[in-house]
Design an enzyme around this catalytic site. Structure first.
Site, PDB file in Angstrom:
ATOM      1  N   HIS A 172       0.856  -1.204   0.000  1.00 38.19           N
ATOM      2  CA  HIS A 172       0.000   0.000   0.000  1.00 38.19           C
ATOM      3  C   HIS A 172       0.886   1.247   0.000  1.00 38.19           C
ATOM      4  O   HIS A 172       0.980   1.974   0.993  1.00 38.19           O
ATOM      5  CB  HIS A 172      -0.856  -0.079   1.270  1.00 38.19           C
ATOM      6  CG  HIS A 172      -1.945   0.929   1.414  1.00 38.19           C
ATOM      7  ND1 HIS A 172      -1.747   2.280   1.322  1.00 38.19           N
ATOM      8  CD2 HIS A 172      -3.255   0.766   1.691  1.00 38.19           C
ATOM      9  CE1 HIS A 172      -2.896   2.897   1.541  1.00 38.19           C
ATOM     10  NE2 HIS A 172      -3.826   2.007   1.767  1.00 38.19           N
ATOM     11  N   GLU A 275      -1.189   1.660  -5.207  1.00 41.84           N
ATOM     12  CA  GLU A 275      -1.002   0.427  -4.442  1.00 41.84           C
ATOM     13  C   GLU A 275      -0.927  -0.788  -5.364  1.00 41.84           C
ATOM     14  O   GLU A 275      -1.777  -0.960  -6.235  1.00 41.84           O
ATOM     15  CB  GLU A 275      -2.160   0.270  -3.455  1.00 41.84           C
ATOM     16  CG  GLU A 275      -2.329   1.502  -2.569  1.00 41.84           C
ATOM     17  CD  GLU A 275      -3.620   1.481  -1.779  1.00 41.84           C
ATOM     18  OE1 GLU A 275      -4.061   0.384  -1.382  1.00 41.84           O
ATOM     19  OE2 GLU A 275      -4.207   2.555  -1.565  1.00 41.84           O
TER      20      GLU A 275
HETATM   21  C1  BG6 Z   1      -7.033   2.266   0.580  1.00 43.97           C
HETATM   22  C2  BG6 Z   1      -8.503   1.982   0.487  1.00 43.97           C
HETATM   23  O1  BG6 Z   1      -6.333   1.169   0.075  1.00 43.97           O
HETATM   24  O2  BG6 Z   1      -6.663   2.453   1.949  1.00 43.97           O
HETATM   25  C3  BG6 Z   1      -9.275   3.130   1.132  1.00 43.97           C
HETATM   26  O3  BG6 Z   1      -8.869   1.819  -0.873  1.00 43.97           O
HETATM   27  C4  BG6 Z   1      -8.806   3.333   2.555  1.00 43.97           C
HETATM   28  O4  BG6 Z   1     -10.675   2.814   1.098  1.00 43.97           O
HETATM   29  C5  BG6 Z   1      -7.304   3.548   2.556  1.00 43.97           C
HETATM   30  O5  BG6 Z   1      -9.464   4.468   3.099  1.00 43.97           O
HETATM   31  C6  BG6 Z   1      -6.700   3.725   3.948  1.00 43.97           C
HETATM   32  O6  BG6 Z   1      -7.060   2.677   4.769  1.00 43.97           O
HETATM   33  P1  BG6 Z   1      -6.649   2.660   6.295  1.00 43.97           P
HETATM   34  O7  BG6 Z   1      -7.271   1.424   6.891  1.00 43.97           O
HETATM   35  O8  BG6 Z   1      -5.140   2.632   6.346  1.00 43.97           O
HETATM   36  O9  BG6 Z   1      -7.198   3.945   6.890  1.00 43.97           O
END
Ligand code: BG6
Length: 304
Positions: A172, A275
């Site tokens: 990510h 990502e």
């Molecule tokens: C992204 C998702 O990968 O991660 C989003 O598509 C999400 O929907 C974002 O808001 C952040 O996620 P987190 O759990 O780290 O707040």
């Protein structure tokens, strides 16, 4: 981690002019890489690359100044490993978003100085009682990070159980940009996507992506390289991949940034997530004893 363990790690796996183990942000144990090509920080908590900066350019990865660096909370920045599910758990909303390995303590399994001056740091994580309570499978994960003129991050998943396992996940990656309204993302022209903000129909990307509002998309059936064109920082960041047939593009924009406690109100301007995922239909099944891999390769090209 107690300091004595850190000194053991340095004695066993530290490499002069390449990698040392120190207490990083929040006192979390990290591998600090410094070599002829670049610097990088890799947190053992989360198995997470937090920073990567080739010499002569601005930081490539982005991390929030408001991030938590504490056990039980995800670190907001760098390259969290989302696994064994991407996003909310498909059937149980009580389970943590993006799986549990980004909030697990990984171990260092090896370090190596490569002939070209790059530094390799390997981390590992296996199932334990707490992980089996959340997800009833045996597994061994290895994260192989190579810090050189290019950053390579590869997640190797080994199924050590007696039944097949199926997962989704992501590397990510959060990238630093000069100004979110002034970048273009190439590489997804003509690709179908799910807009997580407009559930229902699927859309087709037309041309480069320009971001001017909250964006949360899963691009489908795509194995191609994405490129962030950033004239403000005078560079292009390319994100190549293997073992992935989906790509997520995310920026929370104003209102969502304000709702997130670990994200500054204005920080959405200076970051974008591209990502490398196994998301939506892109699920991976690993047979008993089998292995699969998910890799992101991040390179920076400076304007002439
Ligand atoms: C992204 C998702 O990968 O991660 C989003 O598509 C999400 O929907 C974002 O808001 C952040 O996620 P987190 O759990 O780290 O707040």
């Amino acid at each position: 981690m107690r300091p004595v363990e850190l000194s053991d790690l340095n004695a066993q796996l530290g490499i002069p002019k390449h990698v040392a183990f120190v207490l990083g942000p929040g006192g979390l144990p990290t591998a600090e890489v410094q070599n002829d090509h670049a610097t990088a920080t890799i947190s053992m908590y989360g198995g997470q690359v937090l920073a990567y900066q080739p010499h002569g350019t601005a930081p490539v990865l982005w991390a929030s100044k408001h991030s938590y660096y504490q056990p039980g909370k995800a670190i907001r920045g760098g390259i969290p490993v989302c696994w064994p599910w991407f996003g909310p758990h498909p059937t149980d909303s009580e389970l943590p978003a993006h799986g549990f390995v980004r909030t697990s303590q990984w171990a260092i399994s090896g370090t190596r100085a490569a002939a070209d001056g790059a530094t390799e740091v390997r981390l590992e994580l296996s199932d334990a009682e707490q992980t089996r309570a959340l997800w009833p499978h045996s597994f061994h994960l290895e994260l192989i990070v190579v810090v050189g003129p290019v950053l390579s991050v590869e997640l190797v998943v080994r199924n050590t159980g007696e039944q097949q396992l199926t997962y989704t996940g992501a590397l990510h990656s959060y990238f630093t940009v000069s100004d979110i309204t002034n970048i273009a993302i190439d590489g997804l022209d003509g690709v179908q996507y799910i807009d997580q903000l407009q559930p229902g129909p699927r859309f087709i990307q037309k041309g480069a992506i320009a971001i001017s509002s909250e964006t949360d998309r899963i691009y489908l059936d795509t194995a191609g390289t994405c490129v962030i064109e950033d004239a403000g920082l005078g560079r292009r960041i390319s994100i190549g991949k293997a073992g992935s047939r989906s790509t997520v593009v995310w920026n929370p924009w104003v209102a969502k940034a304000q709702r997130m406690r670990d994200f500054g109100d204005e920080e959405y301007r200076e970051m974008v997530c591209i990502e490398t995922t196994n998301a939506a239909d892109d699920r991976v099944t690993v047979p008993e004893g089998g292995t699969s891999r998910l890799q992101a390769t991040i390179a920076v090209e400076l304007d002439a």
